[in-house]
Motif scaffolding. Structure first.
Motif, PDB file in Angstrom:
ATOM      1  N   PHE A 139       0.838  -1.199   0.000  1.00 52.00           N
ATOM      2  CA  PHE A 139       0.000   0.000   0.000  1.00 52.00           C
ATOM      3  C   PHE A 139       0.871   1.246   0.000  1.00 52.00           C
ATOM      4  O   PHE A 139       1.833   1.345   0.731  1.00 52.00           O
ATOM      5  N   GLY A 140       0.486   2.213  -0.811  1.00 49.09           N
ATOM      6  CA  GLY A 140       1.126   3.521  -0.814  1.00 49.09           C
ATOM      7  C   GLY A 140       0.194   4.514  -0.133  1.00 49.09           C
ATOM      8  O   GLY A 140      -0.941   4.180   0.222  1.00 49.09           O
ATOM      9  N   PRO A 141       0.632   5.767   0.043  1.00 51.82           N
ATOM     10  CA  PRO A 141      -0.186   6.766   0.730  1.00 51.82           C
ATOM     11  C   PRO A 141      -1.565   6.972   0.115  1.00 51.82           C
ATOM     12  O   PRO A 141      -2.534   7.205   0.807  1.00 51.82           O
ATOM     13  N   GLY A 142      -1.653   6.865  -1.203  1.00 49.86           N
ATOM     14  CA  GLY A 142      -2.936   7.065  -1.863  1.00 49.86           C
ATOM     15  C   GLY A 142      -3.918   5.940  -1.648  1.00 49.86           C
ATOM     16  O   GLY A 142      -5.098   6.062  -1.967  1.00 49.86           O
ATOM     17  N   GLU A 143      -3.452   4.827  -1.113  1.00 43.20           N
ATOM     18  CA  GLU A 143      -4.311   3.660  -0.917  1.00 43.20           C
ATOM     19  C   GLU A 143      -4.640   3.408   0.545  1.00 43.20           C
ATOM     20  O   GLU A 143      -5.289   2.427   0.873  1.00 43.20           O
ATOM     21  N   VAL A 144      -4.204   4.283   1.407  1.00 39.58           N
ATOM     22  CA  VAL A 144      -4.367   4.068   2.839  1.00 39.58           C
ATOM     23  C   VAL A 144      -5.838   3.939   3.236  1.00 39.58           C
ATOM     24  O   VAL A 144      -6.182   3.137   4.103  1.00 39.58           O
ATOM     25  N   GLN A 145      -6.710   4.688   2.586  1.00 42.06           N
ATOM     26  CA  GLN A 145      -8.135   4.610   2.946  1.00 42.06           C
ATOM     27  C   GLN A 145      -8.685   3.209   2.719  1.00 42.06           C
ATOM     28  O   GLN A 145      -9.602   2.783   3.410  1.00 42.06           O
ATOM     29  N   GLU A 146      -8.130   2.488   1.754  1.00 45.74           N
ATOM     30  CA  GLU A 146      -8.546   1.105   1.522  1.00 45.74           C
ATOM     31  C   GLU A 146      -8.079   0.195   2.653  1.00 45.74           C
ATOM     32  O   GLU A 146      -8.588  -0.905   2.816  1.00 45.74           O
ATOM     33  N   GLY A 147      -7.110   0.651   3.423  1.00 50.63           N
ATOM     34  CA  GLY A 147      -6.577  -0.142   4.531  1.00 50.63           C
ATOM     35  C   GLY A 147      -7.618  -0.451   5.585  1.00 50.63           C
ATOM     36  O   GLY A 147      -7.582  -1.507   6.212  1.00 50.63           O
ATOM     37  N   ARG A 148      -8.557   0.461   5.794  1.00 53.76           N
ATOM     38  CA  ARG A 148      -9.596   0.233   6.795  1.00 53.76           C
ATOM     39  C   ARG A 148     -10.319  -1.084   6.531  1.00 53.76           C
ATOM     40  O   ARG A 148     -10.615  -1.825   7.450  1.00 53.76           O
ATOM     41  N   SER A 149     -10.566  -1.388   5.271  1.00 54.38           N
ATOM     42  CA  SER A 149     -11.259  -2.641   4.953  1.00 54.38           C
ATOM     43  C   SER A 149     -10.386  -3.849   5.290  1.00 54.38           C
ATOM     44  O   SER A 149     -10.893  -4.894   5.685  1.00 54.38           O
ATOM     45  N   VAL A 150      -9.055  -3.700   5.143  1.00 53.41           N
ATOM     46  CA  VAL A 150      -8.156  -4.808   5.481  1.00 53.41           C
ATOM     47  C   VAL A 150      -8.196  -5.076   6.982  1.00 53.41           C
ATOM     48  O   VAL A 150      -8.320  -6.229   7.413  1.00 53.41           O
ATOM     49  N   PHE A 151      -8.126  -4.015   7.777  1.00 58.74           N
ATOM     50  CA  PHE A 151      -8.175  -4.196   9.227  1.00 58.74           C
ATOM     51  C   PHE A 151      -9.512  -4.828   9.630  1.00 58.74           C
ATOM     52  O   PHE A 151      -9.557  -5.707  10.482  1.00 58.74           O
ATOM     53  N   GLY A 152     -10.583  -4.363   9.005  1.00 58.55           N
ATOM     54  CA  GLY A 152     -11.906  -4.893   9.319  1.00 58.55           C
ATOM     55  C   GLY A 152     -12.097  -6.335   8.869  1.00 58.55           C
ATOM     56  O   GLY A 152     -12.779  -7.119   9.525  1.00 58.55           O
TER      57      GLY A 152
END
Length: 194
Positions: A139-152
């Motif tokens: 993940f790069g900085p522009g994809e961080v918002q997608e990270g929430r779904s990974v944690f969830g």
């Protein structure tokens, strides 16, 4: 000035003119290839050379360069250098990527939440951590918002362990805050120029 053959697309030239006349488009919605085309067009047409004539409308492509650099971070170095092209690749771009790696290393090392009996972690944490880090690896900085779904996505693997859930929440917040800690590409490059 000699006549130039125009190889750029209409969209590229339109964006270039928007920058010249301070009609800043939302660069977050522009593809990386288009950003690179705009930067290449500025080089081809020597936009810097127009400094005197366009003093009232100075052209600053630093935000385009910053956005382009952000979008290369989640890729491997070879792909990033190919995407940026030789003209836009430099030791500064490598140092910029290193900044992100250090920021993510810090974000992906969440503080321990002690369990009863003095345990730092339970077995649930190791499974969760391994799954999340595997998905977040590129993940790069522009994809961080997608990270929430990974944690969830893996949260249920923590079952009823409130200690691990608190640690996971702290980690998700640190991950989401990481882009805010990222300096601009221009500031990193200026640090490398003697």
């Amino acid at each position: 000035m000699s006549a130039q053959h125009i190889d750029q697309s209409e969209q590229t030239l339109e964006l270039l003119f928007q920058y010249m006349y301070r009609k800043r488009p939302d660069i977050g919605s522009i593809s990386f290839d288009m950003l690179r085309s705009v930067a290449d067009a500025a080089d081809v047409y020597q936009m810097d050379a127009f400094g005197e004539r366009f003093r009232a409308h100075p052209m600053d492509l630093s935000d385009v360069v910053d956005e382009a650099a952000l979008r290369t971070i989640g890729t491997d170095v070879e792909t990033a250098l190919q995407a940026l092209g030789r003209r836009h690749s430099s030791p500064g771009s490598i140092l910029y990527r290193e900044k992100w790696i250090h920021i993510m290393r810090d974000a992906n090392d969440p503080p321990v939440i002690m369990h009863k009996g003095g345990l730092q972690s339970c077995n649930l944490w190791y499974t969760y951590y391994r799954s999340v880090t595997n998905d977040l690896r590129n993940f790069g900085p522009g994809e961080v918002q997608e990270g929430r779904s990974v944690f969830g996505r893996y949260r249920s693997s923590l079952k009823n362990c409130t200690h691990c859930k608190i640690r996971a929440d702290n980690w998700a917040r640190a991950f989401e805050a990481a882009p805010g800690r990222m300096p601009t590409f221009g500031s990193v490059v200026s640090e490398t120029v003697p």
